[in-house]
Design an enzyme around this catalytic site. Structure first.
Site, PDB file in Angstrom:
ATOM      1  N   GLU A 181      34.890  86.658  66.691  1.00  0.00           N
ATOM      2  CA  GLU A 181      35.260  87.110  66.001  1.00  0.00           C
ATOM      3  C   GLU A 181      34.432  88.244  65.364  1.00  0.00           C
ATOM      4  O   GLU A 181      34.283  87.308  63.643  1.00  0.00           O
ATOM      5  CB  GLU A 181      36.543  86.699  64.784  1.00  0.00           C
ATOM      6  CG  GLU A 181      37.642  86.555  65.571  1.00  0.00           C
ATOM      7  CD  GLU A 181      39.197  86.642  64.659  1.00  0.00           C
ATOM      8  OE1 GLU A 181      38.886  86.273  63.417  1.00  0.00           O
ATOM      9  OE2 GLU A 181      40.010  86.070  65.402  1.00  0.00           O
ATOM     10  N   GLU A 198      42.724  83.306  71.798  1.00  0.00           N
ATOM     11  CA  GLU A 198      42.866  83.381  71.172  1.00  0.00           C
ATOM     12  C   GLU A 198      44.570  84.028  70.916  1.00  0.00           C
ATOM     13  O   GLU A 198      43.824  84.740  70.676  1.00  0.00           O
ATOM     14  CB  GLU A 198      42.306  83.169  69.178  1.00  0.00           C
ATOM     15  CG  GLU A 198      42.556  82.667  68.062  1.00  0.00           C
ATOM     16  CD  GLU A 198      41.589  83.323  66.723  1.00  0.00           C
ATOM     17  OE1 GLU A 198      40.952  82.576  67.430  1.00  0.00           O
ATOM     18  OE2 GLU A 198      41.833  83.498  65.647  1.00  0.00           O
TER      19      GLU A 198
END
Length: 485
Positions: A237, A333
């Site tokens: 991220e 994810e």
């Protein structure tokens, strides 16, 4: 009678119509028994939890009869190959697993990763700590966060108690499991703020080179423990930072330059075959991976791009695939949690967006977040406080709860093995959704999801024959059959 009653109750139609449908299904099956080309195993999970990855009565392919929805499976049209399905062995998951007695832990790992279980075939671990670890650390922490270009303080010791033995045991159960690593932060001394929480890498070639060395040493150290790291993502991220747990911002241009000038050349010089995967963030920013892949010097080192589910739509992955069809797409994810507790709703969302939606948008892997969490949604380390694991594991009692994510993964991982190839199948969003695969052994797996509130009569057509079925409302079925040449 059970199928007829269900159809009547859900569809609100007269009982005689339900009886006719049920009798027709039985009639079609008997015709197939006389002249069918193949037996179909059916595994079902219903949104009402009455069936949980439960084996149903076999079907038979036979003469085409017709149905309101027809799904044609065509193995002559192929798409991407599959690398695996799984979840993350976070520090928290590994800790909980290691609290189980050896035999209980081995039984659970056999259930999760073994051939007789749901057959998970890929795991992700965090390179250093994340929001699901027992504390904050990396593999290269230094006194006072002072620079250490000689790597005198590098060590994977922080993960020796839980993560390393768990990964070793997973590989004992299934040696073919692919292991992916992702960092939440570089070591603090490499960052502008010299903290694990937030900030970014120092814009200095020495620090970029040191971070590439950090990745190489991590891969080598895990390999020395019998854990081959199949792939790494450059930054988890990269567009998100937090003051509450380890994170690091890395703009697309920074990642591009880091890969092409340091990480890629370092791996190549060291003879490391570990795949480098870019991005590792949400569907809403396809411009980021495109900025990396559009640079030929960076792209030569990049195997593909990784994606999360928390914003955007799965179709973003197809946009990147269309621009760079020779680069892999990896979904890495997504987490369930207390913000959505309804089993049927979660089953449907995951099927529509991940198992079916992402693979139909070129994903070669589907990885969920924590493999295991405790009943309090932890142990946590400053991030998500109400996430849900694939299983809930109570370390005090040893009780294991298999959550909806367990069945979501099971409907794919148990039947779609690594090196399978996605093949063509008809899908009807909002009515009946599907995705199909051909395994290396010749077997075919078809995953069907009925998003409607009523039972859906259907016919699957393959090689000129048909098999009929009524898929209950809000339910998933995986069909498996062997293609006889």
């Amino acid at each position: 009678m059970k199928a007829a009653d269900m159809y009547k109750a859900r569809a609100g139609r007269p009982l005689w119509i339900a009886w006719v449908i049920a009798l027709l299904v039985l009639s079609f099956a008997s015709v197939g028994a006389e002249g069918g080309a193949g037996t179909v195993q059916v595994w079902l999970t219903t949104g009402n939890e009455q069936n949980l990855l439960a084996r149903q009565e076999d079907l038979l392919f036979g003469p085409v009869r017709g149905a309101p929805v027809i799904v044609t499976v065509d193995e002559g049209v192929t798409y991407q190959s599959i690398d695996g399905f799984g979840a993350a062995v976070t520090g928290s998951s590994a800790y909980l697993l290691q609290q189980l007695p050896h035999d209980a832990r081995r039984a659970l790992l056999e259930e999760l990763f073994g051939e007789e279980g749901i057959g998970l075939s890929m795991v992700r671990f965090t390179i250093g700590s994340s929001d699901f670890s027992l504390g904050n650390y990396t593999y290269h922490d230094t006194p006072g966060n002072r620079p250490d270009f000689e790597f005198a303080h590098f060590s994977i010791e922080p993960d020796r108690a839980h993560v390393i033995p768990t990964l070793q045991e997973v590989l004992e159960v299934n040696p073919d499991v692919k292991v992916m690593g992702s960092p939440w932060s570089a070591p603090a001394w490499l960052k502008q703020s010299r903290t694990l929480k937030g900030s970014r890498l120092r814009r200095d070639e020495r620090y970029y080179a040191a971070y590439a060395e950090y990745f190489a040493r991590t891969v080598e150290a895990f390999a020395a423990e019998g854990i081959p790291v199949w792939a790494i993502t450059v930054q988890n991220e990269p567009l998100h930072t937090s003051g509450g747990y380890p994170t690091m911002r890395m703009a697309a241009t920074e990642q591009r330059d880091f890969i092409k000038n340091h990480l890629g050349p370092t791996f190549r010089a060291r003879g490391l075959t570990t795949a480098i995967i870019a991005y590792d963030h949400n569907w809403d920013r396809p411009d980021y991976p495109l900025a990396v892949l559009n640079d030929p010097e960076a792209a030569q080192y990049v195997t593909g791009t990784a994606w999360h589910c928390y914003a955007g739509e799965p179709s973003a992955m197809s946009r990147v695939h269309e621009a760079h069809p020779h680069k892999g797409i990896y979904f890495t994810e997504c987490s369930g949690g207390e913000w959505s507790t309804h089993f049927g709703n979660n089953l449907g969302w995951n099927m529509t967006n991940l198992i079916i939606g992402s693979t139909r948008n070129w994903a070669k892997s589907i990885l969920l977040w924590n493999l295991a969490l405790d009943p309090r949604h932890g142990p946590t380390n400053g991030g998500c406080m109400n996430c849900r694991g694939v299983v809930t594991l109570d370390p005090a009692t040893g009780r294991i709860e298999r959550n909806v994510e367990y069945y979501v993964l099971g409907h794919a991982a148990k039947f779609v093995r690594p090196e399978a190839v996605r093949i063509a199948s008809d899908t009807f969003p909002g009515r009946l959704e599907s995705v199909a695969f051909r395994n290396a052994d010749g077997s075919i797996a078809l995953i069907l999801f009925n998003p409607r509130g009523t039972g859906q009569p259907l016919e699957v057509r393959w090689r000129g024959q048909g098999a009929q079925y009524i898929l209950p409302p809000g339910s998933v079925a995986t069909w498996v059959w062997r293609a006889e040449e």
